[in-house]
Enzyme design. Structure first.
Site, mmCIF file in Angstrom:
data_model
loop_
_atom_site.group_PDB
_atom_site.id
_atom_site.type_symbol
_atom_site.label_atom_id
_atom_site.label_comp_id
_atom_site.label_asym_id
_atom_site.label_seq_id
_atom_site.Cartn_x
_atom_site.Cartn_y
_atom_site.Cartn_z
ATOM 1 N N ASP A 158 0.853 -1.193 0.000
ATOM 2 C CA ASP A 158 0.000 0.000 0.000
ATOM 3 C C ASP A 158 0.884 1.237 0.000
ATOM 4 O O ASP A 158 1.702 1.416 0.902
ATOM 5 C CB ASP A 158 -0.891 -0.054 1.262
ATOM 6 C CG ASP A 158 -1.667 1.226 1.477
ATOM 7 O OD1 ASP A 158 -1.846 1.980 0.509
ATOM 8 O OD2 ASP A 158 -2.111 1.453 2.624
ATOM 9 N N ASN A 198 -0.354 4.555 -0.232
ATOM 10 C CA ASN A 198 -0.946 5.817 0.211
ATOM 11 C C ASN A 198 -1.662 5.723 1.559
ATOM 12 O O ASN A 198 -2.454 6.594 1.914
ATOM 13 C CB ASN A 198 -1.906 6.367 -0.853
ATOM 14 C CG ASN A 198 -3.023 5.383 -1.161
ATOM 15 O OD1 ASN A 198 -3.039 4.273 -0.607
ATOM 16 N ND2 ASN A 198 -3.933 5.754 -2.028
ATOM 17 N N ASP A 221 -4.082 3.798 2.710
ATOM 18 C CA ASP A 221 -5.522 3.552 2.874
ATOM 19 C C ASP A 221 -5.801 2.089 3.234
ATOM 20 O O ASP A 221 -6.949 1.652 3.260
ATOM 21 C CB ASP A 221 -6.310 3.954 1.608
ATOM 22 C CG ASP A 221 -5.920 3.124 0.393
ATOM 23 O OD1 ASP A 221 -5.001 2.269 0.512
ATOM 24 O OD2 ASP A 221 -6.533 3.304 -0.676
ATOM 25 N N ASP A 251 -1.802 -1.192 -3.893
ATOM 26 C CA ASP A 251 -2.105 -0.408 -5.100
ATOM 27 C C ASP A 251 -0.940 -0.478 -6.084
ATOM 28 O O ASP A 251 0.121 -1.043 -5.779
ATOM 29 C CB ASP A 251 -2.435 1.043 -4.717
ATOM 30 C CG ASP A 251 -1.403 1.634 -3.759
ATOM 31 O OD1 ASP A 251 -0.202 1.342 -3.938
ATOM 32 O OD2 ASP A 251 -1.784 2.346 -2.806
ATOM 33 N N ASP A 256 -5.665 -9.791 -15.410
ATOM 34 C CA ASP A 256 -6.767 -10.710 -15.180
ATOM 35 C C ASP A 256 -7.969 -10.223 -16.001
ATOM 36 O O ASP A 256 -8.384 -9.081 -15.843
ATOM 37 C CB ASP A 256 -7.110 -10.636 -13.678
ATOM 38 C CG ASP A 256 -7.577 -11.943 -13.121
ATOM 39 O OD1 ASP A 256 -8.401 -12.583 -13.783
ATOM 40 O OD2 ASP A 256 -7.135 -12.306 -12.018
ATOM 41 N N ASP A 276 -10.441 -15.469 -16.317
ATOM 42 C CA ASP A 276 -11.239 -15.915 -15.183
ATOM 43 C C ASP A 276 -12.374 -16.831 -15.674
ATOM 44 O O ASP A 276 -13.108 -16.469 -16.609
ATOM 45 C CB ASP A 276 -11.835 -14.660 -14.523
ATOM 46 C CG ASP A 276 -12.504 -14.935 -13.197
ATOM 47 O OD1 ASP A 276 -11.790 -15.275 -12.248
ATOM 48 O OD2 ASP A 276 -13.741 -14.804 -13.121
ATOM 49 N N GLU A 312 -8.341 -20.051 -16.463
ATOM 50 C CA GLU A 312 -8.770 -20.638 -15.198
ATOM 51 C C GLU A 312 -10.075 -21.381 -15.450
ATOM 52 O O GLU A 312 -11.117 -20.756 -15.663
ATOM 53 C CB GLU A 312 -9.012 -19.540 -14.151
ATOM 54 C CG GLU A 312 -9.381 -20.136 -12.805
ATOM 55 C CD GLU A 312 -10.417 -19.344 -12.012
ATOM 56 O OE1 GLU A 312 -10.417 -19.458 -10.780
ATOM 57 O OE2 GLU A 312 -11.235 -18.624 -12.613
ATOM 58 N N HIS A 335 -5.346 -17.090 -4.759
ATOM 59 C CA HIS A 335 -6.228 -16.263 -3.922
ATOM 60 C C HIS A 335 -7.570 -16.937 -3.633
ATOM 61 O O HIS A 335 -8.384 -16.362 -2.902
ATOM 62 C CB HIS A 335 -6.450 -14.917 -4.621
ATOM 63 C CG HIS A 335 -7.199 -15.068 -5.911
ATOM 64 N ND1 HIS A 335 -6.687 -15.755 -6.990
ATOM 65 C CD2 HIS A 335 -8.426 -14.664 -6.276
ATOM 66 C CE1 HIS A 335 -7.564 -15.748 -7.959
ATOM 67 N NE2 HIS A 335 -8.636 -15.092 -7.568
ATOM 68 N N ASP A 336 -7.822 -18.096 -4.238
ATOM 69 C CA ASP A 336 -9.073 -18.814 -3.956
ATOM 70 C C ASP A 336 -8.836 -20.056 -3.099
ATOM 71 O O ASP A 336 -9.797 -20.719 -2.699
ATOM 72 C CB ASP A 336 -9.727 -19.278 -5.269
ATOM 73 C CG ASP A 336 -10.214 -18.120 -6.111
ATOM 74 O OD1 ASP A 336 -10.602 -17.088 -5.538
ATOM 75 O OD2 ASP A 336 -10.195 -18.247 -7.349
HETATM 76 C C1 NOJ Z 1 -12.512 -16.965 -10.062
HETATM 77 C C2 NOJ Z 1 -11.680 -16.015 -9.282
HETATM 78 O O1 NOJ Z 1 -10.402 -16.562 -9.091
HETATM 79 C C3 NOJ Z 1 -12.407 -15.762 -7.984
HETATM 80 O O2 NOJ Z 1 -11.632 -15.041 -7.069
HETATM 81 C C4 NOJ Z 1 -13.689 -15.031 -8.294
HETATM 82 O O3 NOJ Z 1 -14.439 -14.870 -7.120
HETATM 83 C C5 NOJ Z 1 -14.518 -15.815 -9.307
HETATM 84 N N1 NOJ Z 1 -13.740 -16.319 -10.393
HETATM 85 C C6 NOJ Z 1 -15.585 -14.926 -9.901
HETATM 86 O O4 NOJ Z 1 -15.001 -14.006 -10.775
#
Ligand code: NOJ
Length: 540
Positions: A26, A28, A30, A34, A107, A209, A268, A328-329
């Site tokens: 980050d 700035n 917040d 970024d 992405d 995605d 993905e 991240h999932d």
């Molecule tokens: C897959 C992404 O990796 C995930 O983070 C997102 O919530 C869903 N697609 C919907 O876009």
């Protein structure tokens, strides 16, 4: 780029780093990562003596967004949300990254938009709006029932009633993420225009995605049911995924990429489709497809090996594999497997990921063995985490602030970060690990350097040595000029690997090991200490 390798191709021969922008740095104050923060930390990735020396970064969505799904609900495909910076910052990022020979992957979230996207606002405004058909609208079935049985990935039904225009619309994720109608050529053109917009600004590639959901069967028939845990998994997605129109659409997307030089794409896939996902990879399709099977493996050599072997078998010659342990999932792999030996296990996993045939994708923080952060119910902000708590706690635990140093909030921000910082950050951070020659970070750096300098590790064929061992995962990577032998002890007990005649007849040098006691093989046996990850190169 490796100046010694003539045909070095960044996305095939290199390593790609997933910078989850919100949590990276980050600038700035917040509490949100970024673009200027990312630019300020590029040296960690490339261009300084302390860098990891990766080849590319994939940046999670930074487009204007109401942030209901943390950027995956896009309200404008051709701009940057002011919280992340500006287009001028993006141009600066491209400039600074390219100066270091670092490529930038964006992405693309093309299955759905935010309900605040002007396209949806118009589409929803009335049934005869010219944009009505940009999304998927249907009347109820007799008896005022929803048009079909489809389920959204995040839990609720996939068709949502809209009071304003008196029809249902389709959303595969949150209600506020309506699915686009890919069957409308105007939609396709608008999306391809966005692709060119970012390519013209110097973007080097895209992560797509949930691309295999783009097309739905035109009649929206009920999906057959099957066994599964969450509602989405209890259906076979034969009508809402993997439709035949996917391949021509990907071919069109690919032809745009091919108008530019050395661009790449990685898809993905969503769910367990009925189409083998490897079929979307190839000369007129995508360059790479994610395979998430490692995330379902328990910590066993056989489980990992089976994933690799099956993936190797299913990919055609035109297909280049890629591997990923965390994102991240998913739960971070050091939390999935680490137990009482997180650093040792992180090194074994890293040695596997970085020596397989295929492009490794690293998730920010894995290079310092960052674990998931434990969160209380009232700290969860991820919608599926809120919906399913406590059966599933959502994705926030794996999305915590990057741990740069021992200063407040791990050097990520000067104010309150959007997700809590892991309590161990004072010990576990980039600055501390750079000082420690045996740290996970320095092991990653050595592995990346080794891979870069070894022909066999970058492009050699793959052959397993152990088939069903409970302790060791071992394989050979081989080109006509060089062999690499990878030996990984998955357990806390010493282990022995026997070499066959052919391997025994070669001279092996120890190229890298996680154990200071490791040595080149003596006789027919390689002795591996607890959780030892060793890589040997043949010497002529
Ligand atoms: C897959 C992404 O990796 C995930 O983070 C997102 O919530 C869903 N697609 C919907 O876009």
């Amino acid at each position: 780029m490796d100046r010694n390798v003539e045909d070095y191709l960044w996305w095939r021969d290199g390593v790609i780093y997933h910078a989850y922008l919100r949590s990276f740095a980050d600038s700035n104050g917040d509490g949100l990562g970024d673009l200027p923060g990312l630019i300020a930390h590029l040296d960690h990735l490339k261009g300084s003596p302390d860098s990891l020396d990766v080849d590319a970064i994939w940046i999670s969505p930074f487009y204007p967004s109401p942030d209901k799904d943390f950027g995956y609900d896009v309200a404008n495909y051709c701009d940057i949300d002011p919280r992340y910076g500006s287009l001028a910052d993006f141009d600066r990022l491209i400039h600074e990254a390219h100066k270091r020979d670092l490529r930038v992957i964006l992405d693309l979230v093309f299955n759905h938009t935010s309900d605040q996207h002007p396209w949806f606002l118009q589409s929803r405004s009335s049934r005869d709006n010219p944009k009505r058909d940009w999304y998927i609208w249907r009347d109820p079935r007799p008896g005022n029932r929803p048009p079909n049985n489809w389920q959204s990935v995040f839990g609720v039904k996939a068709l949502e009633w809209d009071d304003q225009s008196q029809q249902y619309y389709l959303h595969h994720f949150l209600k506020v993420q309506p699915d686009l109608n890919w069957r409308n050529p105007e939609v396709r053109n608008a999306l391809m225009k966005a692709v060119r917009f970012w390519l013209d600004r110097g973007t080097d590639g895209f992560r797509l995605d949930v691309f295999n959901l783009w097309f739905k069967h035109p009649d929206l028939p009920d999906n057959p049911r099957c066994l599964g845990i969450r509602p989405f998994e209890r259906q076979r997605h034969i009508y809402d995924a993997d439709q035949p129109e996917m391949r021509p659409a990907l071919a069109e997307f690919r032809s745009i990429l091919d108008d530019y030089s050395e661009r790449t794409s990685v898809g993905e896939p969503a769910g367990r489709g009925h189409q083998p996902i490897s079929s979307y990879c190839g000369q007129d399709q995508l360059h790479m497809i994610f395979n998430f099977k490692f995330s379902f493996c328990h910590w066993s050599p056989t489980a990992f090996l089976n994933v690799v072997r099956r993936w190797e078998q299913s990919l055609s010659n035109n297909c280049w594999p890629c591997f990923v342990l965390s994102n991240h999932d998913l739960s971070r792999h050091v939390t999935r497997y680490g137990g009482r030996n997180p650093d040792a296990i992180a090194k074994v996993a890293a040695a596997l990921l970085l020596t397989l045939r295929g492009t490794p994708f690293l998730y920010y923080g894995e290079e310092i063995a960052m674990p998931n952060t434990r969160l209380r119910r009232n700290q969860i902000v991820d919608p599926p985490g809120i919906y399913y708590w406590p059966i599933y706690k959502g994705r926030d635990p794996a999305r915590g602030p990057m741990q740069w140093d021992a200063s407040i909030h791990a050097g990520f921000t000067t104010s309150t970060p959007w997700l809590p910082t892991h309590p161990d950050y004072r010990k576990q951070n980039v600055a501390a690990q750079l000082e420690d020659p045996y740290s996970v970070l320095n092991f990653y750096r050595s592995l990346i350097r080794l891979r870069r300098n070894s022909d066999a590790l970058r492009k050699g064929s793959f052959r397993t040595l152990t088939k069903t061992s409970r302790q060791i995962l071992s394989f050979i990577r081989e080109t006509p000029q060089q062999q690499a032998l990878v030996a990984l002890n998955f357990t806390g007990r010493p282990a022995h690997l026997q070499l066959d005649d052919m391997l025994h007849s070669l001279n092996w040098d120890l190229a890298l090991s996680s154990s200071p006691q490791a040595a080149a093989p003596r006789g027919r046996e390689i002795k591996l200490g607890p959780y030892e990850a060793s890589i040997f190169l043949s010497v002529n």
